[in-house]
Design an enzyme around this catalytic site. Structure first.
Site, short mmCIF file in Angstrom:
data_model
loop_
_atom_site.label_atom_id
_atom_site.label_comp_id
_atom_site.label_asym_id
_atom_site.label_seq_id
_atom_site.Cartn_x
_atom_site.Cartn_y
_atom_site.Cartn_z
NE ARG A 36 53.94 52.99 9.52
CZ ARG A 36 53.50 54.22 9.26
NH1 ARG A 36 52.99 54.50 8.07
NH2 ARG A 36 53.56 55.16 10.16
N GLY A 56 43.26 49.83 11.09
CA GLY A 56 42.64 48.60 11.56
C GLY A 56 43.60 47.50 11.94
CG ASP A 168 46.72 44.26 4.60
OD1 ASP A 168 45.98 43.61 3.86
OD2 ASP A 168 46.38 45.34 5.11
CG HIS A 192 44.45 43.03 7.55
ND1 HIS A 192 43.97 43.09 8.82
CD2 HIS A 192 45.61 42.32 7.63
CE1 HIS A 192 44.79 42.47 9.66
NE2 HIS A 192 45.80 41.99 8.95
CE LYS A 306 38.30 52.68 5.55
NZ LYS A 306 38.16 51.38 6.20
NE ARG A 339 46.67 54.38 2.59
CZ ARG A 339 45.90 53.35 2.35
NH1 ARG A 339 45.23 53.30 1.23
NH2 ARG A 339 45.80 52.36 3.21
CG ASP A 400 36.12 48.80 4.95
OD1 ASP A 400 37.31 48.46 5.06
OD2 ASP A 400 35.60 49.71 5.60
CE LYS A 407 33.32 41.97 12.92
NZ LYS A 407 34.09 40.76 12.72
P1 ADQ Z 1 41.32 50.22 7.96
O1 ADQ Z 1 41.07 50.60 6.56
O2 ADQ Z 1 42.26 51.06 8.69
O3 ADQ Z 1 41.80 48.73 8.13
P2 ADQ Z 1 38.97 49.85 9.87
O4 ADQ Z 1 38.69 48.41 9.96
O5 ADQ Z 1 37.75 50.68 9.85
O6 ADQ Z 1 39.81 50.28 8.59
O7 ADQ Z 1 39.82 50.26 11.12
C1 ADQ Z 1 40.07 51.58 11.48
C2 ADQ Z 1 40.57 51.64 12.91
O8 ADQ Z 1 41.05 52.96 13.17
C3 ADQ Z 1 39.51 51.36 13.93
O9 ADQ Z 1 40.04 50.61 14.98
C4 ADQ Z 1 39.08 52.74 14.41
O10 ADQ Z 1 38.66 52.79 15.74
C5 ADQ Z 1 40.35 53.54 14.25
N1 ADQ Z 1 40.02 54.94 13.92
C6 ADQ Z 1 39.34 55.35 12.88
N2 ADQ Z 1 39.21 56.68 12.91
C7 ADQ Z 1 39.85 57.12 13.99
C8 ADQ Z 1 40.09 58.40 14.56
N3 ADQ Z 1 39.68 59.53 14.01
N4 ADQ Z 1 40.80 58.45 15.67
C9 ADQ Z 1 41.24 57.33 16.23
N5 ADQ Z 1 41.05 56.12 15.76
C10 ADQ Z 1 40.36 56.00 14.64
C11 ADQ Z 1 42.09 47.60 7.28
C12 ADQ Z 1 41.02 47.24 6.27
C13 ADQ Z 1 39.71 47.02 6.99
C14 ADQ Z 1 39.87 45.94 8.06
C15 ADQ Z 1 41.06 46.25 8.95
C16 ADQ Z 1 41.36 45.12 9.92
O11 ADQ Z 1 40.88 48.28 5.31
O12 ADQ Z 1 38.71 46.64 6.08
O13 ADQ Z 1 38.72 45.89 8.86
O14 ADQ Z 1 42.23 46.48 8.19
O15 ADQ Z 1 41.54 43.92 9.27
#
Ligand code: ADQ
Length: 764
Positions: A36, A56, A168, A192, A306, A339, A400, A407
């Site tokens: 994406r 993320g 990824d 990732h 999660k 999804r 995860d 962070k």
């Molecule tokens: P994700 O599975 O998407 O990423 P994560 O690392 O938690 O998981 O990132 C989620 C992001 O989305 C964060 O920046 C968070 O702030 C944002 N977010 C979550 N909920 C939100 C909401 N309701 N509204 C707005 N923003 C929201 C994948 C991998 C992870 C890895 C990352 C980066 O699965 O393990 O950490 O890539 O490498």
């Protein structure tokens, strides 16, 4: 003489194939490739709109690219009406203003790869949920096609010296597809998500193709060392490929392996925290609303990895078991839908809705809703306001890659207040040891830890949070991205290391001239080098022609001829003891026989072998499981031979045995070495490289050194020999030798030719 001038390729000697060395220039551009883009196209009632992508990867890469510049190639997230002019105009604008280049995917490809192979096959397996795996061959074809379409788009934009950074699990075939189209390109890949254990990875349909796709890269990077180790274990188990901790050889091309934990861009949060009106307003409102209550916060995509239902159950347990918390605590659970076309995700949503209703219905009071559930994406100003507000941030991932929420929360706690409760199964746990760690599968203990977090005294809280805060600021996304790109450039220049050490072409006239006038040291391995492998080691009795050849060479006063082998002293003595002037080295360098000395000399006489009693039963167990295999006991080593076993089964068990032995021997001076259809357990110290020093002490500075061998033990020798040595690898496979030759017959022909050359010179 005529024979001497034959082309070297006729003798089977060919220069090792090398990959061209990429020269990096100052202006190397970066091309980021991910499924994406940070922008998503959305079809609205009135036309088309651009939305920011969630997740993320986009959160992390966006600030990195904005700072350093570069092109971003990815899917816009839609598949219908691709020729619509309004849609196309938006994509042109993305390219011009944001340097985001959209890849169009046909509808069936988009659905098959995204909702199919990527998210119903790869995602569950990589997160250790094989029970959620769904596979059909059509979705695999869509995945291959998607990677192919991406490869074409990258090739279209690529210019020499560009650095290509693939992201990824959606694009695991891309590195190799690109390598075929752009052999010189610098290609890096970052995973990732976690890499699964070597027990689980093999359940993955099309696992071989995925690994082969990945190793087309120059650099493969993972979130943690644990994931990297699991990748290496899978490579060994599935492809039978061995690797070093930080490097792998694919033919003569090195692939670098790194663990690079991703970070965030802290200033994106601190700016909102310190100077944003909207954030301040949200925060003030919530402080008022939740006055007198401790706030627990959870922020996730609504994905089964999660651990949302697990968290809700643990929360219910906490409330039931700690009546003192009644009306004193609230859990805010943000869950972004994700999804939703996949059934499992809908089931999850239903389950979570049920739990939310149950908790609030059964445990709430007219004045208190214990659980606030928000099932949508929220604005960053709201998110930062919540991070600032929360007394405890609760990360309960069952698995995860990293988890950026952990962070982000820490970045919003510059004063050192707040407590991070973190699942030990999130990659973040590897570097955030000051968090309170939980096993999210254990409801009771998790509830206890949350209770502890709520009651943690201020001193301990600050101590933990300050240490975390410092680390999150230091290891930010820029640090991570820069390290990745430096590692990629270094990995590419490493190709030179292989290339530089190898002459272009072996000319018979050159070897002839060097040989004729020189004091020579000639070192030969035996099995696989001078003779073919026999079904059982004792059957490889040297034929008369080999004994004649060795006799002839050793008889020349200018030659020091050394036979260096993994065989026992007794075995070598019996077969070669009659060859006058021949040096023998047994057990890969553990013992040596100077032709002028009456007995063998142990290089380390004090070495012990009491470990054999422990290792032998394991090898015997493998003998029982593998018809046709057997154990050979040597003085310094135990060897499991599986040449006569059914090949695939033998290879499979060999991988299993090596994994088992590696874990068992990690803290000892013993190692399990793979040879040609053998696994040899022996101390680390005997090596063909080490024995070389002893030989060079006896014969310092020979003018001409020739060494030939066929397996990994010979690589030690090739590596230690001076640059001018003539090193020859017999057979296929990666090598550091200067030359390769197809098999033992070619080598013997060459040796006979050299010996004859001498005679021809003498005669003339
Ligand atoms: P994700 O599975 O998407 O990423 P994560 O690392 O938690 O998981 O990132 C989620 C992001 O989305 C964060 O920046 C968070 O702030 C944002 N977010 C979550 N909920 C939100 C909401 N309701 N509204 C707005 N923003 C929201 C994948 C991998 C992870 C890895 C990352 C980066 O699965 O393990 O950490 O890539 O490498």
């Amino acid at each position: 003489m005529a024979a001497v001038e034959r082309d070297t390729t006729e003798m089977g000697l060919q220069p090792v194939t090398r990959f061209p060395v990429v020269r990096q220039s100052e202006d190397a551009r970066l091309i980021v490739v991910s499924n994406r883009l940070p922008l998503t196209l959305q079809r609205t009632e009135t036309g088309w709109a651009t939305a920011r992508s969630s997740g993320g990867l986009a959160s992390a890469m966006n600030p990195f690219l904005r700072r350093g510049g570069g092109d971003w190639i990815g899917w816009a997230g839609d598949a219908a009406e691709q020729d619509n002019p309004e849609r196309r105009a938006i994509l042109v604008e993305w390219a011009e203003k944001e340097r985001c280049f959209a890849v169009d995917l046909p509808e069936e490809v988009a659905a098959g790869f995204y909702e199919g192979y990527a998210n119903q096959t790869l995602w569950p397996v990589f997160h250790n949920f094989p029970s959620q795996l769904n596979f059909d061959a059509k979705s695999w074809e869509a995945y291959v096609e998607e990677n192919r379409i991406f490869a074409n788009k990258v090739v279209e934009r690529y210019k020499p010296n560009d650095l290509i950074w693939v992201h990824d699990y959606h694009l695991m075939l891309l590195p190799q597809m690109l390598r075929e189209k752009l052999p010189d390109a610098a290609i890096g890949f970052f995973l990732h998500i976690p890499f699964p254990s070597s027990e689980i990875f093999p359940v993955l349909p099309r696992r071989e193709e995925l690994l082969e796709g990945l190793i087309g890269a120059d650099l493969l990077a993972f979130q943690t060392h644990g994931h990297l180790q699991q990748f290496r274990a899978a490579l060994l188990r599935v492809l039978g490929m061995e690797s070093k901790i930080a490097e792998l050889a694919v033919g003569s091309r090195p692939v670098r392996l790194e663990a690079l934990p991703i970070g965030i861009a802290p200033e994106e949060y601190t700016q909102l925290l310190n100077g944003d009106d909207k954030t301040a307003q949200h925060y003030a409102e919530w402080v008022e609303r939740y006055r007198g209550r401790k706030v627990l916060l959870a922020v996730d995509r609504l994905d089964y990895t999660k651990g949302v239902p697990e968290r809700l159950r643990a929360y219910a347990h906490l409330l039931r078991s700690s009546p003192g918390l009644k009306e004193k605590v609230v859990l805010i659970q943000i869950a972004v839908p994700t999804r939703e076309a996949i059934d499992t995700y809908q089931d999850l949503r239903t389950e979570v809705n049920r739990l939310v209703g149950e908790i609030n219905g059964k445990l709430g009071t007219p004045d208190w809703t214990p659980l606030v559930y928000i099932n949508r994406s929220i604005e960053k100003s709201e998110l930062v306001g919540l991070y600032k507000l929360a007394d405890v941030c609760w990360i309960g991932s069952l698995r995860d890659g990293m988890n950026l929420v952990a962070k982000e929360y820490v970045a919003c706690k510059p004063e050192g207040d707040g407590v991070l409760v973190l699942s030990e199964f999130a990659g973040a746990a590897a570097e955030m040891g000051e968090a309170l760690l939980i096993n999210p599968f254990d409801e009771n203990r998790t509830a206890e830890t949350i209770g502890r977090a709520l009651a943690l005294d201020e001193q301990e809280r600050r101590l933990r949070m300050t240490a975390l805060h410092k680390r999150v600021l230091r290891n930010d996304v820029f640090h991570w991205g820069d390290r990745f790109l430096v590692a990629l450039q270094e990995a590419v220049s490493e190709r030179g290391r292989y290339a530089d050490t190898q002459p272009q072409r072996l000319r018979p006239s050159e070897i002839h001239d060097a040989y004729v006038h020189a004091d020579r040291l000639l070192i030969f391995d035996y099995d696989g080098t001078l003779v073919p492998f026999a079904r059982r080691p004792q059957q490889a009795v040297p034929p008369v022609s080999v004994l004649d050849l060795l006799n002839a060479m050793a008889a020349d006063s200018k030659n020091r001829v050394v036979l260096i082998s993994g065989r026992s002293p007794e075995n070598l003595g019996r077969w070669f003891g009659t060859v006058q002037g021949l040096w023998l080295v047994a057990e890969h360098g553990a013992e040596l026989k100077d032709p002028s000395a009456p007995t063998w000399e142990a290089l380390r006489p004090q070495s012990v072998s009491d470990w054999k009693a422990t290792v032998m039963p394991i090898l015997e167990h493998f003998v029982d499981r593998t018809p046709g295999s057997f154990v050979e006991e040597k003085k310094y080593a135990l060897v499991w031979h599986y040449r006569m076993a059914e090949p695939e089964f033998g290879e499979w068990l060999a991988n299993e045995l090596v994994s088992m032995l590696e874990a068992m021997l990690a803290e000892t001076e013993l190692r399990a070495f793979r040879g040609e259809k053998v696994i040899e357990v022996k101390p680390v110290w005997p090596s063909k490289g080490e024995v070389l020093e002893r030989l060079l002490t006896a014969y310092p500075d020979p003018d001409f050194i020739f060494a030939a061998g066929d397996d990994r033990t010979d690589e030690d020798l090739f590596e230690r020999l001076p640059e001018h040595a003539w090193t020859v690898h017999v057979g296929p496979g990666p090598t550091r030798a200067s030359f390769v030759t197809a098999d033992f017959q070619n080598l013997r022909r060459l040796l006979t030719l050299i010996a004859e050359t001498r005679d021809a010179r003498r005669a003339s």
